[in-house]
Write an enzyme that holds these catalytic residues in place. Structure first.
Site, PDB file in Angstrom:
ATOM      1  CB  CYS A  38      28.780  26.725 -33.519  1.00 30.84           C
ATOM      2  SG  CYS A  38      30.271  25.810 -33.248  1.00 30.84           S
TER       3      CYS A  38
ATOM      4  CB  CYS B 146      33.878  23.344 -38.719  1.00 30.23           C
ATOM      5  SG  CYS B 146      32.406  24.066 -38.263  1.00 30.23           S
TER       6      CYS B 146
END
Length: 323
Positions: free
Chosen positions: A52, A129
């Site tokens: 990402c 994340c």
């Protein structure tokens, strides 16, 4: 307001209030400089997620005498979820030793961000994340210890979100005879978050996918069942007719599947020592290990349970002897 995670207003509701607060007002964001060290050692570690483009920098001030993290801050170059996860990760590291900080997992980070213990703090596709937060801890610890980052990982991790290893998945699938991805998710939580590890085409590319691992184990299970059926059809499945090696393998398989899980749950175990023919009975010699050695039931209830299970499964007269 940091809303780069949004796909329409509805998705915003999938983020906990704690995540939203830390997205906008992180309490541990910043840097630590050498001038603040004051006898402590400053560690600066960078880690980025190729999938990402997010990146995080972690700062630690460590007391070299105790290995305790006296101060922990971060900088994040990424989405709001990365900021919130990194902020919580830095907070969880505070006042821990480096070794204790290494025990912090991405699930610990995500759970600490929940408003309700039973409701995830972020949508599944953003779970990576908090994985990045775990990885930067490992990077900082490797710098402090002067070792390669990979040496701090003892197992091959298939699901990064839930930190589930290949060995664990194989053991759980075999032990519980799982036959679907849904069952694997239910038993292990692997594949329950970003779902990248389930099959190709997900958020991140993986070396091993759950569908391939399950297919391989199902194939092995089918081959074993077919072999057993062939033996039984030929009349060769009787315990009395088996060679010593076959007897040992048969007893071992029953101990492993039906006996050891219960004993291990209480800190014990059992070792198969030998099998010999007695007068119209097969003597199975065992040795207790761990907590079973001092258990008051190791010559009564536990022993009878093992003996009954072996006799029932092997369809043979079995006497279990403790050595």
């Amino acid at each position: 307001m940091a809303r780069d995670d949004l796909i329409g207003g509805a998705l915003w509701e999938e983020y906990s209030q704690e995540v939203q607060k830390r997205m906008n007002q992180p309490s541990n964001m910043g840097e630590i400089t050498e001038s603040e060290a004051l006898g402590n050692r400053l560690i600066i570690a960078d880690f980025g997620a190729e999938s990402c483009g997010d990146a995080v920098r972690l700062y630690w001030l460590i007391d070299p005498k105790t290995d305790q993290i006296k101060k922990s801050k971060f900088k994040s170059f990424g989405c709001g979820t990365a900021i919130a996860s990194s902020d919580m990760m830095a907070e969880l590291c505070m006042n821990k030793t480096v070794d204790d900080a290494l025990k912090i997992t991405n699930i610990d980070v995500e759970k600490a961000l929940r408003d309700n213990p039973d409701i995830p703090a972020v949508p599944g596709q953003k779970m990576h994340c908090s994985v990045m937060a775990y990885d930067v801890i490992k990077k900082a610890a490797s710098i402090y210890k002067g070792v390669d980052m990979d040496t701090l990982e003892s197992e091959f991790i298939v699901c990064e979100c839930a930190r589930v290893s290949q060995d664990t998945l194989q053991e759980v699938i075999k032990l519980n005879k799982l036959s679907s991805i849904e069952e694997i998710v239910d038993f292990t939580k692997a594949g329950g978050f970003c779902k990248s590890c389930i099959k190709p085409g997900g958020h991140e590319k993986k070396d091993i996918y759950l569908v391939d691992l399950l297919a391989e184990l199902l194939q092995e299970r089918t081959a074993e069942e077919n072999a057993r059926k062939i033996i039984e059809a030929k009349g060769e499945g009787k315990f009395e007719a088996m060679s010593l090696v076959q007897k040992i393998k048969s007893v071992e398989s029953i101990l492993e599947e039906y006996i050891r899980p219960t004993l291990k749950a209480d800190g014990g175990n059992v070792e198969l020592i030998d099998i010999n023919d007695g007068n119209s009975v097969f003597n199975v010699l065992i040795k207790y290990q761990g907590e079973c050695m001092s258990c008051s039931m190791n010559t009564t209830t536990t022993l009878a349970g093992i003996e009954d299970m072996l006799s029932f499964k092997l369809k043979a007269p079995i006497k279990v002897v403790v050595t």
